[in-house]
Design a protein around this motif. Structure first.
Motif, PDB file in Angstrom:
ATOM      1  N   PRO A   1       0.826  -1.210   0.000  1.00 35.97           N
ATOM      2  CA  PRO A   1       0.000   0.000   0.000  1.00 35.97           C
ATOM      3  C   PRO A   1       0.863   1.264   0.000  1.00 35.97           C
ATOM      4  O   PRO A   1       2.088   1.201   0.176  1.00 35.97           O
ATOM      5  CB  PRO A   1      -0.788  -0.126   1.307  1.00 35.97           C
ATOM      6  N   ASP A   2       0.202   2.415  -0.180  1.00 39.34           N
ATOM      7  CA  ASP A   2       0.907   3.703  -0.133  1.00 39.34           C
ATOM      8  C   ASP A   2       1.094   4.148   1.314  1.00 39.34           C
ATOM      9  O   ASP A   2       0.773   5.282   1.693  1.00 39.34           O
ATOM     10  CB  ASP A   2       0.127   4.759  -0.927  1.00 39.34           C
ATOM     11  N   VAL A   3       1.608   3.236   2.126  1.00 40.68           N
ATOM     12  CA  VAL A   3       1.888   3.507   3.533  1.00 40.68           C
ATOM     13  C   VAL A   3       3.334   3.074   3.796  1.00 40.68           C
ATOM     14  O   VAL A   3       3.730   1.964   3.431  1.00 40.68           O
ATOM     15  CB  VAL A   3       0.930   2.737   4.464  1.00 40.68           C
ATOM     16  N   HIS A   4       4.098   3.953   4.397  1.00 38.37           N
ATOM     17  CA  HIS A   4       5.509   3.670   4.655  1.00 38.37           C
ATOM     18  C   HIS A   4       5.859   4.042   6.084  1.00 38.37           C
ATOM     19  O   HIS A   4       5.298   4.981   6.652  1.00 38.37           O
ATOM     20  CB  HIS A   4       6.403   4.472   3.698  1.00 38.37           C
ATOM     21  N   ILE A   5       6.837   3.302   6.644  1.00 40.04           N
ATOM     22  CA  ILE A   5       7.404   3.626   7.957  1.00 40.04           C
ATOM     23  C   ILE A   5       8.878   3.965   7.736  1.00 40.04           C
ATOM     24  O   ILE A   5       9.613   3.197   7.116  1.00 40.04           O
ATOM     25  CB  ILE A   5       7.268   2.460   8.937  1.00 40.04           C
ATOM     26  N   ILE A   6       9.282   5.129   8.232  1.00 37.74           N
ATOM     27  CA  ILE A   6      10.666   5.582   8.089  1.00 37.74           C
ATOM     28  C   ILE A   6      11.140   6.055   9.454  1.00 37.74           C
ATOM     29  O   ILE A   6      10.377   6.661  10.205  1.00 37.74           O
ATOM     30  CB  ILE A   6      10.775   6.734   7.061  1.00 37.74           C
ATOM     31  N   GLY A   7      12.401   5.780   9.786  1.00 36.10           N
ATOM     32  CA  GLY A   7      12.872   6.261  11.077  1.00 36.10           C
ATOM     33  C   GLY A   7      14.351   6.056  11.308  1.00 36.10           C
ATOM     34  O   GLY A   7      14.922   5.046  10.895  1.00 36.10           O
ATOM     35  N   ASN A   8      14.956   7.049  11.936  1.00 38.47           N
ATOM     36  CA  ASN A   8      16.316   6.934  12.461  1.00 38.47           C
ATOM     37  C   ASN A   8      16.169   6.508  13.916  1.00 38.47           C
ATOM     38  O   ASN A   8      16.007   7.335  14.808  1.00 38.47           O
ATOM     39  CB  ASN A   8      17.045   8.274  12.338  1.00 38.47           C
ATOM     40  N   LEU A   9      16.177   5.202  14.152  1.00 42.35           N
ATOM     41  CA  LEU A   9      15.810   4.657  15.460  1.00 42.35           C
ATOM     42  C   LEU A   9      16.945   4.803  16.473  1.00 42.35           C
ATOM     43  O   LEU A   9      18.107   4.572  16.143  1.00 42.35           O
ATOM     44  CB  LEU A   9      15.454   3.173  15.335  1.00 42.35           C
ATOM     45  N   PRO A  10      16.614   5.166  17.727  1.00 41.22           N
ATOM     46  CA  PRO A  10      17.621   5.094  18.794  1.00 41.22           C
ATOM     47  C   PRO A  10      18.082   3.646  18.965  1.00 41.22           C
ATOM     48  O   PRO A  10      17.292   2.709  18.843  1.00 41.22           O
ATOM     49  CB  PRO A  10      16.861   5.581  20.029  1.00 41.22           C
ATOM     50  N   PHE A  11      19.357   3.463  19.236  1.00 45.48           N
ATOM     51  CA  PHE A  11      19.908   2.117  19.337  1.00 45.48           C
ATOM     52  C   PHE A  11      19.203   1.298  20.411  1.00 45.48           C
ATOM     53  O   PHE A  11      19.023   0.084  20.266  1.00 45.48           O
ATOM     54  CB  PHE A  11      21.413   2.176  19.648  1.00 45.48           C
TER      55      PHE A  11
END
Length: 393
Positions: A176-186
Protein backbone atom coordinates in the motif's frame (compact mmCIF):
# COMPACT_ATOMS: atom_id res chain seq x y z
CA UNK A 1 29.32 60.71 8.62
CA UNK A 2 32.69 59.33 7.47
CA UNK A 3 33.90 59.95 3.92
CA UNK A 4 32.33 57.66 1.32
CA UNK A 5 29.36 56.90 3.60
CA UNK A 6 26.77 57.55 0.89
CA UNK A 7 28.58 55.36 -1.65
CA UNK A 8 28.89 52.45 0.79
CA UNK A 9 25.23 52.75 1.79
CA UNK A 10 24.16 52.66 -1.86
CA UNK A 11 26.29 49.58 -2.56
CA UNK A 12 24.83 47.77 0.46
CA UNK A 13 21.28 48.58 -0.66
CA UNK A 14 22.05 47.31 -4.16
CA UNK A 15 23.44 44.02 -2.84
CA UNK A 16 20.79 43.50 -0.13
CA UNK A 17 18.40 41.39 -2.33
CA UNK A 18 21.30 39.17 -3.44
CA UNK A 19 22.44 38.62 0.16
CA UNK A 20 18.89 37.89 1.28
CA UNK A 21 18.41 35.26 -1.46
CA UNK A 22 21.77 33.70 -0.64
CA UNK A 23 20.82 33.43 3.04
CA UNK A 24 17.51 31.79 2.12
CA UNK A 25 19.27 29.25 -0.12
CA UNK A 26 21.60 28.36 2.74
CA UNK A 27 18.69 28.25 5.18
CA UNK A 28 20.34 30.85 7.45
CA UNK A 29 17.68 33.58 7.31
CA UNK A 30 17.30 33.26 11.05
CA UNK A 31 17.51 36.07 13.58
CA UNK A 32 16.79 34.11 16.76
CA UNK A 33 13.02 33.84 16.32
CA UNK A 34 11.00 31.37 14.27
CA UNK A 35 10.02 32.88 10.87
CA UNK A 36 6.39 33.28 9.96
CA UNK A 37 5.39 29.93 8.40
CA UNK A 38 4.16 29.87 4.84
CA UNK A 39 2.15 27.20 3.01
CA UNK A 40 3.75 24.85 0.52
CA UNK A 41 4.67 26.49 -2.78
CA UNK A 42 3.92 24.62 -5.97
CA UNK A 43 6.87 25.02 -8.33
CA UNK A 44 5.49 24.27 -11.78
CA UNK A 45 8.03 23.39 -14.48
CA UNK A 46 6.79 22.63 -18.00
CA UNK A 47 7.08 18.91 -18.80
CA UNK A 48 8.10 17.94 -15.24
CA UNK A 49 6.28 16.59 -12.19
CA UNK A 50 5.23 19.34 -9.80
CA UNK A 51 7.23 19.19 -6.55
CA UNK A 52 6.62 20.55 -3.09
CA UNK A 53 9.09 22.94 -1.47
CA UNK A 54 9.18 24.01 2.15
CA UNK A 55 9.37 27.76 2.72
CA UNK A 56 12.60 29.18 4.19
CA UNK A 57 12.96 27.74 7.69
CA UNK A 58 15.70 27.62 10.29
CA UNK A 59 18.18 24.84 9.60
CA UNK A 60 18.14 21.74 11.78
CA UNK A 61 21.22 23.04 13.57
CA UNK A 62 19.51 26.34 14.29
CA UNK A 63 16.42 24.56 15.68
CA UNK A 64 18.73 22.61 17.99
CA UNK A 65 20.23 25.89 19.22
CA UNK A 66 16.88 27.68 19.45
CA UNK A 67 15.26 25.05 21.67
CA UNK A 68 18.56 24.16 23.39
CA UNK A 69 18.29 20.54 22.34
CA UNK A 70 20.95 18.08 23.41
CA UNK A 71 21.14 14.39 22.54
CA UNK A 72 20.62 12.28 25.64
CA UNK A 73 23.01 9.36 25.94
CA UNK A 74 20.62 7.28 28.05
CA UNK A 75 18.09 7.45 25.18
CA UNK A 76 20.74 6.56 22.53
CA UNK A 77 19.97 9.77 20.63
CA UNK A 78 22.11 10.89 17.68
CA UNK A 79 21.14 13.73 15.33
CA UNK A 80 21.61 13.47 11.56
CA UNK A 81 22.02 17.02 10.23
CA UNK A 82 23.28 16.41 6.66
CA UNK A 83 20.25 16.88 4.36
CA UNK A 84 22.01 15.01 1.55
CA UNK A 85 22.08 11.90 3.74
CA UNK A 86 18.48 12.35 4.91
CA UNK A 87 17.40 12.69 1.26
CA UNK A 88 19.29 9.48 0.48
CA UNK A 89 17.53 7.62 3.30
CA UNK A 90 14.12 8.77 2.06
CA UNK A 91 14.93 7.68 -1.53
CA UNK A 92 15.45 4.12 -0.24
CA UNK A 93 11.77 4.06 0.77
CA UNK A 94 10.73 4.23 -2.90
CA UNK A 95 8.07 6.42 -4.49
CA UNK A 96 6.54 8.62 -1.80
CA UNK A 97 4.55 10.96 -4.05
CA UNK A 98 1.05 11.23 -2.48
CA UNK A 99 1.93 8.45 0.00
CA UNK A 100 1.13 8.30 3.72
CA UNK A 101 4.24 8.07 5.89
CA UNK A 102 4.87 7.45 9.59
CA UNK A 103 8.22 8.71 10.82
CA UNK A 104 9.44 7.20 14.08
CA UNK A 105 11.48 9.39 16.40
CA UNK A 106 11.91 12.43 14.11
CA UNK A 107 13.92 14.35 16.72
CA UNK A 108 14.88 17.81 15.41
CA UNK A 109 13.33 17.02 12.01
CA UNK A 110 16.17 16.30 9.57
CA UNK A 111 14.56 13.30 7.86
CA UNK A 112 11.16 15.01 8.28
CA UNK A 113 12.14 17.76 5.84
CA UNK A 114 13.33 15.23 3.26
CA UNK A 115 10.05 13.30 3.54
CA UNK A 116 8.00 16.46 3.06
CA UNK A 117 9.95 17.54 -0.01
CA UNK A 118 9.22 14.11 -1.53
CA UNK A 119 5.59 15.25 -1.87
CA UNK A 120 3.82 12.96 0.60
CA UNK A 121 0.08 13.23 1.13
CA UNK A 122 0.29 12.91 4.91
CA UNK A 123 3.14 12.61 7.41
CA UNK A 124 2.59 11.25 10.92
CA UNK A 125 5.39 12.10 13.38
CA UNK A 126 5.60 10.02 16.57
CA UNK A 127 8.06 11.48 19.06
CA UNK A 128 8.52 10.33 22.65
CA UNK A 129 10.83 13.16 23.81
CA UNK A 130 8.76 16.31 24.57
CA UNK A 131 11.75 18.59 23.91
CA UNK A 132 11.42 18.03 20.16
CA UNK A 133 7.69 18.76 19.88
CA UNK A 134 7.93 22.60 19.43
CA UNK A 135 10.40 22.28 16.55
CA UNK A 136 8.24 19.64 14.86
CA UNK A 137 5.17 21.84 15.27
CA UNK A 138 7.09 24.57 13.43
CA UNK A 139 7.50 22.18 10.50
CA UNK A 140 3.82 21.23 10.78
CA UNK A 141 2.78 24.87 10.38
CA UNK A 142 5.02 25.20 7.33
CA UNK A 143 3.13 22.29 5.71
CA UNK A 144 -0.51 22.92 6.71
CA UNK A 145 -2.79 19.91 6.60
CA UNK A 146 0.02 17.47 5.83
CA UNK A 147 1.72 16.85 9.17
CA UNK A 148 0.38 15.33 12.39
CA UNK A 149 2.62 15.47 15.45
CA UNK A 150 1.98 12.87 18.15
CA UNK A 151 3.74 12.95 21.50
CA UNK A 152 3.88 9.25 22.35
CA UNK A 153 5.82 5.99 22.46
CA UNK A 154 5.94 4.00 19.22
CA UNK A 155 6.07 0.75 21.23
CA UNK A 156 2.55 1.40 22.55
CA UNK A 157 1.04 3.61 19.83
CA UNK A 158 -1.91 2.01 17.97
CA UNK A 159 -0.72 2.04 14.36
CA UNK A 160 -3.77 0.16 13.08
CA UNK A 161 -5.79 3.41 13.32
CA UNK A 162 -3.11 5.81 12.14
CA UNK A 163 -4.21 6.15 8.51
CA UNK A 164 -7.48 6.20 6.51
CA UNK A 165 -9.22 2.87 5.87
CA UNK A 166 -9.36 3.41 2.10
CA UNK A 167 -5.59 2.76 1.96
CA UNK A 168 -6.04 -0.91 2.88
CA UNK A 169 -5.05 -3.51 0.30
CA UNK A 170 -5.20 -7.28 0.18
CA UNK A 171 -2.05 -8.99 1.43
CA UNK A 172 -1.48 -10.56 -1.99
CA UNK A 173 -1.61 -7.15 -3.75
CA UNK A 174 1.22 -4.68 -4.21
CA UNK A 175 2.32 -2.87 -1.01
CA UNK A 176 0.00 0.00 0.00
CA UNK A 177 0.91 3.70 -0.13
CA UNK A 178 1.89 3.51 3.53
CA UNK A 179 5.51 3.67 4.66
CA UNK A 180 7.40 3.63 7.96
CA UNK A 181 10.67 5.58 8.09
CA UNK A 182 12.87 6.26 11.08
CA UNK A 183 16.32 6.93 12.46
CA UNK A 184 15.81 4.66 15.46
CA UNK A 185 17.62 5.09 18.79
CA UNK A 186 19.91 2.12 19.34
CA UNK A 187 18.18 1.21 22.61
CA UNK A 188 14.79 0.64 20.97
CA UNK A 189 15.70 -0.64 17.49
CA UNK A 190 15.86 -4.40 18.24
CA UNK A 191 12.71 -4.74 20.41
CA UNK A 192 10.82 -2.52 17.97
CA UNK A 193 11.70 -4.56 14.88
CA UNK A 194 10.79 -7.79 16.72
CA UNK A 195 7.42 -6.24 17.62
CA UNK A 196 6.82 -5.20 14.01
CA UNK A 197 7.85 -8.62 12.69
CA UNK A 198 5.21 -10.12 14.97
CA UNK A 199 2.73 -7.63 13.48
CA UNK A 200 3.77 -8.79 10.00
CA UNK A 201 3.11 -12.41 10.98
CA UNK A 202 -0.34 -11.55 12.35
CA UNK A 203 -1.10 -8.88 9.70
CA UNK A 204 -2.09 -6.33 12.30
CA UNK A 205 -0.69 -3.03 13.63
CA UNK A 206 0.85 -1.02 10.77
CA UNK A 207 0.37 -4.04 8.49
CA UNK A 208 -3.41 -3.97 8.69
CA UNK A 209 -3.17 -1.83 5.55
CA UNK A 210 -1.28 -4.55 3.69
CA UNK A 211 2.43 -5.22 3.16
CA UNK A 212 3.60 -1.86 4.55
CA UNK A 213 7.25 -1.15 3.73
CA UNK A 214 9.78 0.00 6.33
CA UNK A 215 13.02 1.95 5.94
CA UNK A 216 14.91 2.09 9.24
CA UNK A 217 18.37 2.74 10.63
CA UNK A 218 20.26 0.29 12.85
CA UNK A 219 23.74 -0.11 14.24
CA UNK A 220 25.87 -1.56 11.45
CA UNK A 221 26.33 -4.82 13.38
CA UNK A 222 22.55 -5.23 13.87
CA UNK A 223 21.95 -4.54 10.18
CA UNK A 224 24.47 -7.27 9.31
CA UNK A 225 22.58 -9.69 11.57
CA UNK A 226 19.29 -8.83 9.89
CA UNK A 227 20.68 -9.65 6.43
CA UNK A 228 23.22 -12.42 7.26
CA UNK A 229 23.24 -15.60 5.14
CA UNK A 230 23.74 -19.17 6.45
CA UNK A 231 27.33 -19.69 7.55
CA UNK A 232 27.97 -15.99 8.07
CA UNK A 233 29.50 -14.75 11.32
CA UNK A 234 26.50 -12.48 12.02
CA UNK A 235 23.84 -15.17 11.41
CA UNK A 236 21.52 -14.98 14.42
CA UNK A 237 17.96 -15.10 15.71
CA UNK A 238 17.29 -11.72 14.02
CA UNK A 239 18.39 -13.17 10.66
CA UNK A 240 15.81 -15.97 10.75
CA UNK A 241 12.93 -13.96 12.24
CA UNK A 242 13.29 -11.13 9.71
CA UNK A 243 14.11 -13.12 6.57
CA UNK A 244 11.34 -15.67 6.97
CA UNK A 245 8.78 -12.83 6.99
CA UNK A 246 10.34 -10.08 4.83
CA UNK A 247 12.67 -9.28 2.00
CA UNK A 248 15.46 -7.50 3.88
CA UNK A 249 17.92 -5.21 2.08
CA UNK A 250 20.98 -3.56 3.63
CA UNK A 251 20.93 -0.33 1.58
CA UNK A 252 24.01 1.66 2.63
CA UNK A 253 26.18 2.59 5.62
CA UNK A 254 26.35 6.04 7.20
CA UNK A 255 29.67 6.74 8.96
CA UNK A 256 29.42 7.61 12.64
CA UNK A 257 30.97 11.06 12.14
CA UNK A 258 27.88 12.14 10.18
CA UNK A 259 25.89 12.16 13.44
CA UNK A 260 25.89 14.61 16.33
CA UNK A 261 27.11 13.47 18.79
CA UNK A 262 29.26 10.92 17.01
CA UNK A 263 28.30 7.34 18.02
CA UNK A 264 30.98 4.74 18.59
CA UNK A 265 29.65 2.65 15.68
CA UNK A 266 28.57 3.21 12.09
CA UNK A 267 24.90 3.13 11.13
CA UNK A 268 23.21 1.21 8.30
CA UNK A 269 19.91 1.84 6.50
CA UNK A 270 17.77 -1.30 6.08
CA UNK A 271 14.64 -1.65 3.91
CA UNK A 272 11.93 -4.25 4.71
CA UNK A 273 9.17 -5.49 2.39
CA UNK A 274 6.86 -8.16 3.91
CA UNK A 275 6.59 -11.39 1.91
CA UNK A 276 3.25 -12.56 0.54
CA UNK A 277 3.90 -16.00 2.06
CA UNK A 278 6.23 -16.45 5.06
CA UNK A 279 8.94 -19.03 4.61
CA UNK A 280 7.87 -20.81 7.82
CA UNK A 281 4.12 -21.42 7.99
CA UNK A 282 3.81 -21.51 11.78
CA UNK A 283 2.65 -19.04 14.47
CA UNK A 284 5.14 -16.31 15.34
CA UNK A 285 5.46 -17.44 18.99
CA UNK A 286 6.36 -21.01 17.99
CA UNK A 287 8.96 -19.93 15.41
CA UNK A 288 10.46 -17.43 17.84
CA UNK A 289 10.73 -20.08 20.57
CA UNK A 290 12.46 -22.63 18.32
CA UNK A 291 14.86 -20.08 16.84
CA UNK A 292 15.71 -18.58 20.25
CA UNK A 293 16.40 -22.06 21.64
CA UNK A 294 18.69 -23.03 18.75
CA UNK A 295 20.80 -19.86 19.12
CA UNK A 296 20.96 -20.14 22.91
CA UNK A 297 24.32 -21.90 22.59
CA UNK A 298 25.65 -20.28 19.44
CA UNK A 299 29.14 -21.80 19.47
CA UNK A 300 28.06 -25.34 20.30
CA UNK A 301 26.42 -28.01 18.15
CA UNK A 302 22.83 -27.14 17.30
CA UNK A 303 21.40 -30.15 19.18
CA UNK A 304 22.57 -28.55 22.43
CA UNK A 305 20.18 -25.64 21.97
CA UNK A 306 17.37 -27.83 20.64
CA UNK A 307 17.54 -29.87 23.85
CA UNK A 308 16.24 -26.85 25.77
CA UNK A 309 12.84 -27.24 24.06
CA UNK A 310 12.11 -30.30 26.22
CA UNK A 311 11.83 -31.07 29.95
CA UNK A 312 14.70 -32.96 31.57
CA UNK A 313 12.72 -36.19 31.74
CA UNK A 314 12.81 -37.67 28.24
CA UNK A 315 14.92 -34.79 26.88
CA UNK A 316 17.47 -36.89 24.98
CA UNK A 317 14.88 -39.13 23.33
CA UNK A 318 12.68 -36.24 22.20
CA UNK A 319 15.67 -34.26 20.88
CA UNK A 320 16.76 -37.24 18.75
CA UNK A 321 13.19 -37.66 17.49
CA UNK A 322 12.93 -33.99 16.51
CA UNK A 323 16.25 -33.85 14.69
CA UNK A 324 15.77 -37.13 12.83
CA UNK A 325 12.26 -36.20 11.66
CA UNK A 326 13.41 -32.70 10.63
CA UNK A 327 16.46 -34.18 8.86
CA UNK A 328 18.92 -31.85 10.60
CA UNK A 329 22.54 -32.83 11.22
CA UNK A 330 23.04 -32.49 15.02
CA UNK A 331 26.72 -31.53 14.56
CA UNK A 332 25.95 -28.34 12.62
CA UNK A 333 26.46 -25.05 14.41
CA UNK A 334 23.35 -22.83 14.78
CA UNK A 335 24.64 -20.22 12.29
CA UNK A 336 25.11 -22.97 9.67
CA UNK A 337 21.41 -23.92 9.57
CA UNK A 338 19.47 -22.82 6.51
CA UNK A 339 15.92 -21.50 6.37
CA UNK A 340 14.70 -24.94 5.26
CA UNK A 341 16.31 -26.48 8.36
CA UNK A 342 14.40 -24.09 10.59
CA UNK A 343 11.21 -24.72 8.64
CA UNK A 344 11.54 -28.48 9.21
CA UNK A 345 12.36 -27.99 12.90
CA UNK A 346 9.34 -25.72 13.45
CA UNK A 347 6.95 -28.02 11.56
CA UNK A 348 8.12 -31.09 13.49
CA UNK A 349 8.04 -29.29 16.83
CA UNK A 350 4.47 -28.16 16.08
CA UNK A 351 3.39 -31.80 15.58
CA UNK A 352 5.03 -32.80 18.84
CA UNK A 353 3.25 -29.93 20.64
CA UNK A 354 -0.08 -31.01 19.13
CA UNK A 355 0.51 -34.47 20.61
CA UNK A 356 1.65 -33.09 23.97
CA UNK A 357 0.32 -29.52 24.60
CA UNK A 358 2.44 -29.17 27.76
CA UNK A 359 5.56 -28.98 25.55
CA UNK A 360 4.85 -25.50 24.21
CA UNK A 361 4.45 -23.95 27.67
CA UNK A 362 7.64 -25.58 28.94
CA UNK A 363 10.32 -23.01 29.80
CA UNK A 364 13.91 -24.19 30.09
CA UNK A 365 15.11 -21.13 31.99
CA UNK A 366 12.25 -21.41 34.45
CA UNK A 367 13.26 -25.02 35.14
CA UNK A 368 16.85 -23.91 35.78
CA UNK A 369 15.61 -21.20 38.10
CA UNK A 370 13.52 -23.68 40.09
CA UNK A 371 16.50 -26.07 40.37
CA UNK A 372 18.71 -23.26 41.64
CA UNK A 373 16.10 -22.26 44.22
CA UNK A 374 15.79 -25.87 45.39
CA UNK A 375 19.58 -26.24 45.71
CA UNK A 376 19.82 -23.04 47.75
CA UNK A 377 16.99 -24.24 49.98
CA UNK A 378 18.66 -27.61 50.58
CA UNK A 379 21.99 -25.92 51.21
CA UNK A 380 20.40 -23.54 53.72
CA UNK A 381 18.61 -26.42 55.48
CA UNK A 382 21.86 -28.42 55.66
CA UNK A 383 23.72 -25.47 57.17
CA UNK A 384 21.00 -24.96 59.78
CA UNK A 385 21.13 -28.63 60.79
CA UNK A 386 24.93 -28.48 61.01
CA UNK A 387 24.79 -25.36 63.20
CA UNK A 388 22.24 -27.01 65.47
CA UNK A 389 24.46 -30.10 65.91
CA UNK A 390 27.44 -27.91 66.74
CA UNK A 391 25.40 -26.05 69.34
CA UNK A 392 24.34 -29.33 70.96
CA UNK A 393 27.96 -30.53 71.08
Amino acid sequence: PPPGYGANQGAEQAHAPLKRRARQRRGTSFSGLAPTPHPFCLMAVPGKVTAFHLPPLPTVGEIIKLFRLKAQKQLSQNFLLDLRLTDKIVRQAGQLKNAHVCEVGPGPGGITRSILTAGVEELLLIEKDPRFIPGLQMLSKAAPGRVRVVHGDILTYKMDKAFPKHLKRNWEDEPPDVHIIGNLPFSVSTPLIIKWLENVSKKDGPFIYGRTQMTLTFQKEVAERLTANPGGKQRSRLSIMSQHLCTVENCFVIPGQAFVPKPEVDVAVVHFTPLVQPKIQQPFELVEKVVRSVFQFRRKYCFRGIETLFPESGRLKRTEQLMMTANVDPTLRPFQLSMSHFRNLCNTYRKMCDEDPSLFVYNYREELKQKKTMRNLLKSTSQCEQTEEENQL
